[in-house]
Motif scaffolding. Structure first.
Motif, PDB file in Angstrom:
ATOM      1  N   GLN A  73       0.767  -1.122   0.013  1.00 41.61           N
ATOM      2  CA  GLN A  73      -0.004   0.034  -0.120  1.00 41.61           C
ATOM      3  C   GLN A  73       0.738   1.460  -0.030  1.00 41.61           C
ATOM      4  N   THR A  84       4.114  -0.130   2.237  1.00 39.24           N
ATOM      5  CA  THR A  84       3.710  -1.088   3.208  1.00 39.24           C
ATOM      6  C   THR A  84       4.128  -2.214   2.783  1.00 39.24           C
ATOM      7  N   ASP A  89      -0.952  -3.315   6.739  1.00 38.34           N
ATOM      8  CA  ASP A  89      -2.167  -1.942   6.273  1.00 38.34           C
ATOM      9  C   ASP A  89      -2.009  -0.250   7.246  1.00 38.34           C
ATOM     10  N   ILE A  90      -2.395   0.307   6.190  1.00 37.03           N
ATOM     11  CA  ILE A  90      -1.938   1.748   6.733  1.00 37.03           C
ATOM     12  C   ILE A  90      -3.450   1.542   7.458  1.00 37.03           C
ATOM     13  N   ASN A  91      -4.016   1.988   8.689  1.00 34.84           N
ATOM     14  CA  ASN A  91      -5.080   2.016   9.775  1.00 34.84           C
ATOM     15  C   ASN A  91      -4.910   3.669   9.782  1.00 34.84           C
ATOM     16  N   THR A  92      -6.144   4.443   9.421  1.00 36.84           N
ATOM     17  CA  THR A  92      -6.569   5.854   8.461  1.00 36.84           C
ATOM     18  C   THR A  92      -7.426   5.791   9.699  1.00 36.84           C
ATOM     19  N   ASP A  93      -7.890   5.660  10.435  1.00 40.93           N
ATOM     20  CA  ASP A  93      -8.964   6.102  11.436  1.00 40.93           C
ATOM     21  C   ASP A  93      -8.908   7.098  11.971  1.00 40.93           C
ATOM     22  N   ASP A  94      -7.720   7.314  12.759  1.00 43.13           N
ATOM     23  CA  ASP A  94      -7.542   8.826  13.177  1.00 43.13           C
ATOM     24  C   ASP A  94      -7.473   9.694  12.785  1.00 43.13           C
TER      25      ASP A  94
END
Length: 95
Positions: A73, A84, A89-94
């Motif tokens: 990604q 990555t 995974d690239i977490n963009t939740d925040d």
């Protein structure tokens, strides 16, 4: 509460034995490094955090498709390109 029959002594046997490998590689994306350098680094399991100096589309065009094709990604975050390897995974939740 019900009885779960959880045996913590044997639980470790059921965990995945694939430990995360690779490093976080800090670098500068300015066109001075050949695109293959970044592809090979990601293929080895490294996460790249590249400071962008120039036109991102032009600078990443030599390796972005290869990284995506291998299952990695890419994400532009502020003045950086985060890359990555497959399975990270690239977490963009925040955001």
């Amino acid at each position: 509460m019900g009885d779960f029959n959880l045996n913590l002594q044997t639980a470790e046997e059921h965990l995945d034995e694939d430990d995360a490998e690779g490093d976080v590689v800090l670098g500068v994306l300015d066109g001075s490094a050949p695109p293959e350098k970044w592809v090979q680094s990601v293929a080895r399991g490294n996460v790249l955090m590249l400071a962008i100096e120039g036109d991102l589309n032009k600078l990443a065009s030599g390796f972005a498709r290869d990284v995506k094709d291998m299952g990695g990604q890419l994400m532009h975050f502020r003045k950086f390109l985060v890359v990555t390897p497959p399975g990270v995974d690239i977490n963009t939740d925040d955001l």
